[in-house]
Write a protein that holds these residues in place. Structure first.
Motif, mmCIF file in Angstrom:
data_model
loop_
_atom_site.group_PDB
_atom_site.id
_atom_site.type_symbol
_atom_site.label_atom_id
_atom_site.label_comp_id
_atom_site.label_asym_id
_atom_site.label_seq_id
_atom_site.Cartn_x
_atom_site.Cartn_y
_atom_site.Cartn_z
ATOM 1 N N LEU A 25 27.451 12.659 -84.486
ATOM 2 C CA LEU A 25 28.092 11.665 -83.607
ATOM 3 C C LEU A 25 27.338 11.521 -82.283
ATOM 4 O O LEU A 25 27.176 10.404 -81.770
ATOM 5 N N VAL A 26 26.923 12.656 -81.751
ATOM 6 C CA VAL A 26 26.157 12.601 -80.499
ATOM 7 C C VAL A 26 24.847 11.838 -80.706
ATOM 8 O O VAL A 26 24.439 11.010 -79.886
ATOM 9 N N ALA A 27 24.170 12.118 -81.822
ATOM 10 C CA ALA A 27 22.912 11.428 -82.115
ATOM 11 C C ALA A 27 23.131 9.930 -82.242
ATOM 12 O O ALA A 27 22.352 9.112 -81.731
ATOM 13 N N VAL A 28 24.215 9.572 -82.941
ATOM 14 C CA VAL A 28 24.520 8.147 -83.095
ATOM 15 C C VAL A 28 24.792 7.504 -81.739
ATOM 16 O O VAL A 28 24.339 6.391 -81.444
ATOM 17 N N ALA A 29 25.525 8.238 -80.896
ATOM 18 C CA ALA A 29 25.834 7.696 -79.564
ATOM 19 C C ALA A 29 24.561 7.513 -78.732
ATOM 20 O O ALA A 29 24.389 6.499 -78.029
ATOM 21 N N ILE A 30 23.662 8.495 -78.808
ATOM 22 C CA ILE A 30 22.416 8.389 -78.042
ATOM 23 C C ILE A 30 21.566 7.228 -78.540
ATOM 24 O O ILE A 30 21.038 6.424 -77.759
ATOM 25 N N ILE A 31 21.443 7.166 -79.877
ATOM 26 C CA ILE A 31 20.629 6.082 -80.443
ATOM 27 C C ILE A 31 21.229 4.730 -80.072
ATOM 28 O O ILE A 31 20.518 3.784 -79.714
ATOM 29 N N ASP A 32 22.538 4.656 -80.167
ATOM 30 C CA ASP A 32 23.183 3.389 -79.817
ATOM 31 C C ASP A 32 22.976 3.049 -78.339
ATOM 32 O O ASP A 32 22.737 1.895 -77.990
ATOM 33 N N GLY A 33 23.034 4.076 -77.481
ATOM 34 C CA GLY A 33 22.812 3.834 -76.052
ATOM 35 C C GLY A 33 21.387 3.384 -75.762
ATOM 36 O O GLY A 33 21.166 2.448 -74.969
ATOM 37 N N LEU A 34 20.423 4.055 -76.461
ATOM 38 C CA LEU A 34 19.026 3.646 -76.258
ATOM 39 C C LEU A 34 18.785 2.231 -76.782
ATOM 40 O O LEU A 34 18.063 1.445 -76.177
ATOM 41 N N TRP A 35 19.415 1.962 -77.917
ATOM 42 C CA TRP A 35 19.254 0.613 -78.451
ATOM 43 C C TRP A 35 19.823 -0.413 -77.491
ATOM 44 O O TRP A 35 19.237 -1.484 -77.294
ATOM 45 N N PHE A 36 20.966 -0.065 -76.893
ATOM 46 C CA PHE A 36 21.593 -0.995 -75.950
ATOM 47 C C PHE A 36 20.708 -1.188 -74.711
ATOM 48 O O PHE A 36 20.563 -2.313 -74.205
ATOM 49 N N ILE A 37 20.126 -0.082 -74.232
ATOM 50 C CA ILE A 37 19.231 -0.205 -73.066
ATOM 51 C C ILE A 37 18.034 -1.079 -73.412
ATOM 52 O O ILE A 37 17.641 -1.959 -72.640
ATOM 53 N N ALA A 38 17.448 -0.814 -74.611
ATOM 54 C CA ALA A 38 16.314 -1.643 -75.030
ATOM 55 C C ALA A 38 16.723 -3.094 -75.186
ATOM 56 O O ALA A 38 15.967 -4.019 -74.850
ATOM 57 N N PHE A 39 17.919 -3.291 -75.686
ATOM 58 C CA PHE A 39 18.439 -4.653 -75.830
ATOM 59 C C PHE A 39 18.519 -5.336 -74.470
ATOM 60 O O PHE A 39 18.133 -6.505 -74.316
ATOM 61 N N ARG A 40 19.006 -4.625 -73.476
ATOM 62 C CA ARG A 40 19.108 -5.223 -72.133
ATOM 63 C C ARG A 40 17.717 -5.539 -71.577
ATOM 64 O O ARG A 40 17.515 -6.568 -70.930
ATOM 65 N N HIS A 41 16.752 -4.640 -71.818
ATOM 66 C CA HIS A 41 15.380 -4.922 -71.372
ATOM 67 C C HIS A 41 14.829 -6.163 -72.076
ATOM 68 O O HIS A 41 14.205 -7.030 -71.435
ATOM 69 N N ARG A 42 15.091 -6.239 -73.406
ATOM 70 C CA ARG A 42 14.575 -7.396 -74.145
ATOM 71 C C ARG A 42 15.214 -8.684 -73.652
ATOM 72 O O ARG A 42 14.546 -9.706 -73.479
ATOM 73 N N ARG A 43 16.503 -8.613 -73.404
ATOM 74 C CA ARG A 43 17.208 -9.806 -72.930
ATOM 75 C C ARG A 43 16.685 -10.218 -71.545
ATOM 76 O O ARG A 43 16.460 -11.395 -71.282
ATOM 77 N N ALA A 44 16.481 -9.250 -70.641
ATOM 78 C CA ALA A 44 15.973 -9.559 -69.302
ATOM 79 C C ALA A 44 14.568 -10.145 -69.372
ATOM 80 O O ALA A 44 14.240 -11.118 -68.663
ATOM 81 N N LEU A 45 13.726 -9.570 -70.258
ATOM 82 C CA LEU A 45 12.360 -10.089 -70.381
ATOM 83 C C LEU A 45 12.347 -11.492 -70.965
ATOM 84 O O LEU A 45 11.536 -12.335 -70.559
ATOM 85 N N ARG A 46 13.241 -11.755 -71.928
ATOM 86 C CA ARG A 46 13.325 -13.116 -72.474
ATOM 87 C C ARG A 46 13.652 -14.124 -71.367
ATOM 88 O O ARG A 46 13.056 -15.204 -71.286
#
Length: 625
Positions: A25-46
């Protein structure tokens, strides 16, 4: 219900493997958080790409381990064939830097094909000195030098930066001399005062794309007249030591493009010392000298110096000398022509005209208010015209002139100032000139303006190649061996004079009887013993000044209200204070002045370029436009 749930096989397995489930569960939460951060970076760069370039990215990829606000890198794919100009790229780079850049990282944006790449590099700590940063920041803020970059060239013994090299991309402006002077002046001011007290100097190498800002080599405060000169050329006459040991030289040879010399210096600035250095070097090089000293006291020590044919102190006889030199010049050229010989085979002769402006003033005064015989004689001699002729034609006759004046005024040679002064291309100035004076003397508004007047003998002088440099005039003591002066000298100065005095000096070779007779008469008069009258105390305001005892002079159009001048009252020079100065339609100057100690007002009229005598010594260094 709770019991049935807990009894479910899945629940039983989860409870049995609780640590593993928690880790998952912790791993899933971390991966999901990193994915969300990357998503925000991708959205900002777009958004940034769209707003800056109006290009919609196909996809944006960033590393999955990015942190909030800490972009490591990014790749952005655009539609195939996308074109982005410099301005949109600049906006995009600025947006990325504004969002992500900090004191540790610096971001760059590059465009290759249909991809955009964002990368970061560590920020290198700025270890530059404050002066280095100031220079670079000023050059970055202004486009005076394209693509300017400042690097340090060296340090002095105390560890302070002593030189900078400024690289730039040459263009048409950087090749302009006036533009170079402006930039050089700005660089010196930006650099400020150096810790060592030395002055900054600027050297341009436009052909190599850089300009050096370095410290001038410090000049000595005194240089005793050297007895061994490195330059063995007999007709290269040195008189001062400049930067890096270079010699200031007067080339008097027939091949010289600057055969005549002009020396500018106020009272006490070292002008006479320079002239004495030149005279002693001329005699040592077997070149005879004739001196003219209208003030009687500037060249009084060289009357008996070997190689000095005469020192003329009377203005009328000085006019006769100048005209005799003209006759001598033509006689020499005729001799060369008839005998089919080379001009360089003629023996050299140098005439020194010290305090020339005062001499010129005396001539013009006598033409105005002298006796009829004197007026007629001076009109026939036309000394100023003779000097103009000598300056223009004497190069091939072996006759050279050295003219010493206190100020580089435009009227120095009277009405002929424009053409005559240009023939005196070897020059030395012993005062900080005004901007106008620097332009008139050196053709550059900056040269000769920063002379350290606190050091006697500090000058701006021409090198052998004709370019000016800062220099220290050699110390040559007064050559007079009269006991009243000799006994006051130090043993060191006495030894220097003895070493500079040859056993036998050169003689003047005359090709005209006019010059020969004049020199014989001067030599006979110099052998007659002179008696000075005892001083008398007179309580009057009137000053009995004769042409043989000349005060300082100034162009009449430069007089100002309150200046004390001498006016002619019934043939006697009387002190008066200037009230008004006016210029007439024909260029003449009209002066209204009040006689000292009285209420009498007189009006004096001066022709264009005519000087006026001063009641006190002229210590001004101002120069007219």
């Amino acid at each position: 219900m709770l019991a049935s749930i807990l009894a479910h096989p899945v629940v039983v397995w989860v409870l049995a493997h609780q640590p593993l489930v928690i880790a998952a569960l912790v791993a899933v939460a971390i991966i999901d958080g990193l994915w969300f951060i990357a998503f925000r970076h991708r959205r900002a760069l777009r958004r940034m790409v769209w707003q800056a370039t109006r290009q919609q990215p196909v996809w944006v990829r960033v590393p999955w381990w990015v942190r909030p606000g800490r972009l490591v890198s990014a790749r952005i794919k655009l539609v195939a064939g996308s074109v982005i100009d410099d301005a949109p790229m600049g906006r995009l780079a600025a947006a990325v830097k504004h969002r992500y850049e900090n004191h540790r990282w610096e971001y760059t944006v590059t465009h290759r094909g249909d991809r955009l790449f964002i990368t970061r590099t560590p920020v290198v700590p700025d270890t530059r000195s404050q002066r280095h940063r100031t220079l670079q920041a000023a050059l970055d803020a202004n486009s005076i030098l394209p693509d300017a970059s400042v690097t340090v060239l060296g340090h002095d013994e105390a560890g302070h930066e002593s030189g900078y090299r400024i690289g730039f991309t040459p263009n048409l402006k950087t090749g302009n001399e006036s533009y170079q002077n402006t930039v050089a002046d700005a660089l010196v001011k930006l650099a400020g005062d150096h810790e060592s007290g030395h002055l900054w100097d600027v050297t341009w190498r436009v052909d190599r794309g850089y300009v050096d800002l370095g410290l001038k080599a410090p000049l000595p405060t005194r240089v005793d007249h050297p007895l061994d000169i490195a330059d063995d050329e007999r007709l290269h006459v040195p008189y001062a030591t400049g930067e890096a040991g270079q010699l200031a030289v007067w080339n008097i040879s027939t091949s010289s493009s600057a055969p005549h010399m002009l020396v500018i210096g106020p009272t006490g600035g070292g002008k006479t010392t320079l002239i004495l250095s030149v005279i002693t070097e001329l005699v040592r090089r077997n070149v005879p000298v004739i001196g003219v000293d209208p003030k009687k006291i500037e060249l009084d020590g060289i009357h008996d110096h070997p190689g000095v044919a005469a020192v003329i102190i009377n203005p009328v006889r000085a006019a006769m000398l100048v005209r005799a030199l003209c006759t001598e010049m033509h006689a020499r050229m005729d001799y060369v022509r008839i005998n089919k010989m080379e001009a360089k085979e003629l023996p050299m002769l140098v005439v020194v005209l010290d305090e020339f402006f005062i001499l010129s003033a005396a001539w013009q005064r006598m033409l105005k208010s002298g006796g009829e015989d004197t007026k007629d004689l001076l009109k026939s001699l036309d000394p100023l015209g003779a000097i103009a002729e000598l300056g223009a034609l004497s190069r091939s006759s072996g006759i050279r002139m050295l003219v010493g004046v206190q100020r580089p005024d435009a009227q120095i040679f009277g009405a002929n100032s424009g053409s005559v002064r240009d023939n005196f291309k070897t020059r030395a100035s012993l005062a900080s000139l005004s901007q106008d004076g620097a332009m008139m003397l050196w053709g550059d508004a900056q040269i000769g303006r920063n002379v350290d007047a606190s050091v006697p003998g500090r000058a701006t002088a021409t090198k052998l190649d004709g370019n000016p440099m800062d220099a220290q005039v050699w110390w040559t003591p007064n050559l007079d061996r009269h006991p009243n002066k000799w006994n006051r000298m130090s043993a060191k100065d006495q030894a220097l004079i003895t070493s500079l005095t040859p056993d036998e000096g050169p003689s003047v070779t005359c090709y005209s009887s006019e010059l020969a007779e004049l020199l014989r008469d001067e030599q006979q008069m110099s052998m007659q013993k002179e008696f000075a009258p005892e001083p008398m105390l007179i309580g009057g305001r009137s000053l009995d000044t004769t042409p043989d005892d000349l005060p300082d002079a100034l162009p009449a159009n430069q007089l100002t209200e309150g200046t004390a001048i001498l006016v002619d009252i019934d043939g006697q020079l009387t002190e008066a204070a200037v009230l008004t100065v006016a210029t007439t339609v024909n260029g003449a100057t009209e002066i209204r002045a009040q006689i000292a100690g009285t209420r009498q007002i007189v009006t004096e009229r001066y022709r264009p370029h005519e000087p006026a005598f001063l009641a006190a010594a002229d210590t001004s260094t101002a120069v007219p436009a």
